[in-house]
Scaffold this motif. Structure first.
Motif, PDB file in Angstrom:
ATOM      1  N   ILE A 185       0.840  -1.198   0.000  1.00 37.45           N
ATOM      2  CA  ILE A 185       0.000   0.000   0.000  1.00 37.45           C
ATOM      3  C   ILE A 185       0.877   1.251   0.000  1.00 37.45           C
ATOM      4  O   ILE A 185       0.623   2.200  -0.749  1.00 37.45           O
ATOM      5  N   GLY A 186       1.921   1.246   0.809  1.00 34.96           N
ATOM      6  CA  GLY A 186       2.836   2.386   0.846  1.00 34.96           C
ATOM      7  C   GLY A 186       3.497   2.626  -0.501  1.00 34.96           C
ATOM      8  O   GLY A 186       3.614   3.771  -0.956  1.00 34.96           O
ATOM      9  N   LEU A 187       3.908   1.546  -1.160  1.00 35.31           N
ATOM     10  CA  LEU A 187       4.552   1.696  -2.471  1.00 35.31           C
ATOM     11  C   LEU A 187       3.561   2.154  -3.539  1.00 35.31           C
ATOM     12  O   LEU A 187       3.924   2.935  -4.428  1.00 35.31           O
ATOM     13  N   VAL A 188       2.328   1.688  -3.461  1.00 38.39           N
ATOM     14  CA  VAL A 188       1.316   2.170  -4.408  1.00 38.39           C
ATOM     15  C   VAL A 188       1.130   3.678  -4.233  1.00 38.39           C
ATOM     16  O   VAL A 188       1.092   4.428  -5.217  1.00 38.39           O
ATOM     17  N   LEU A 189       1.056   4.125  -2.997  1.00 39.71           N
ATOM     18  CA  LEU A 189       0.928   5.565  -2.743  1.00 39.71           C
ATOM     19  C   LEU A 189       2.158   6.316  -3.247  1.00 39.71           C
ATOM     20  O   LEU A 189       2.050   7.383  -3.860  1.00 39.71           O
ATOM     21  N   TYR A 190       3.347   5.754  -2.979  1.00 38.63           N
ATOM     22  CA  TYR A 190       4.596   6.386  -3.413  1.00 38.63           C
ATOM     23  C   TYR A 190       4.616   6.548  -4.939  1.00 38.63           C
ATOM     24  O   TYR A 190       4.863   7.646  -5.454  1.00 38.63           O
ATOM     25  N   PHE A 191       4.391   5.459  -5.655  1.00 42.00           N
ATOM     26  CA  PHE A 191       4.509   5.525  -7.109  1.00 42.00           C
ATOM     27  C   PHE A 191       3.342   6.271  -7.750  1.00 42.00           C
ATOM     28  O   PHE A 191       3.503   6.861  -8.820  1.00 42.00           O
ATOM     29  N   THR A 192       2.184   6.290  -7.105  1.00 41.07           N
ATOM     30  CA  THR A 192       1.096   7.142  -7.576  1.00 41.07           C
ATOM     31  C   THR A 192       1.508   8.605  -7.446  1.00 41.07           C
ATOM     32  O   THR A 192       1.269   9.416  -8.356  1.00 41.07           O
TER      33      THR A 192
END
Length: 113
Positions: free
Chosen positions: A71-78
């Protein structure tokens, strides 16, 4: 087994992205400068990616850690996609998507049982 392999490959891919910032790879830091990302943020961005990669690997043992890291990486790359769009560097949009897509795939596959 397939999920574990995809998770490990994704963690290595994201870890490579983190390393690229830490070593100030020209093909990474030049666009960051063009997008207006302050240099003082670069170590934090690399650390966030490295932590996400480690979290994905930890998720092989503790599934909730992998989900939280994903979830953190999805937020980061978004956020990276939004940053590129705001900089109007439309030709560069595929680059953060190359990291976002495998993270989404890991989350879609679900925890390793």
């Amino acid at each position: 087994m397939f999920t574990a392999v995809v998770t490990v490959l994704t963690a290595l891919w994201v870890g490579f992205s983190a390393l690229s910032i830490f070593i100030r790879a020209k093909w990474v830091v030049e666009p960051l400068s063009e997008y207006g990302v302050a240099r003082r943020w670069w170590p934090w961005l690399g650390t966030a990616k490295a932590a996400g990669a480690a979290g994905l690997l930890a998720g092989l043992v503790v599934p909730v850690a992998g989900v939280m890291a994903g979830i953190g990486l999805v937020l980061y790359f978004t956020g990276a996609v939004i940053t590129v769009l705001r900089a109007r560097s439309y030709a560069h949009v595929p680059f953060p998507l190359l990291y976002l897509a495998p993270v989404v795939a890991v989350l879609a596959l679900g925890p390793v049982a």
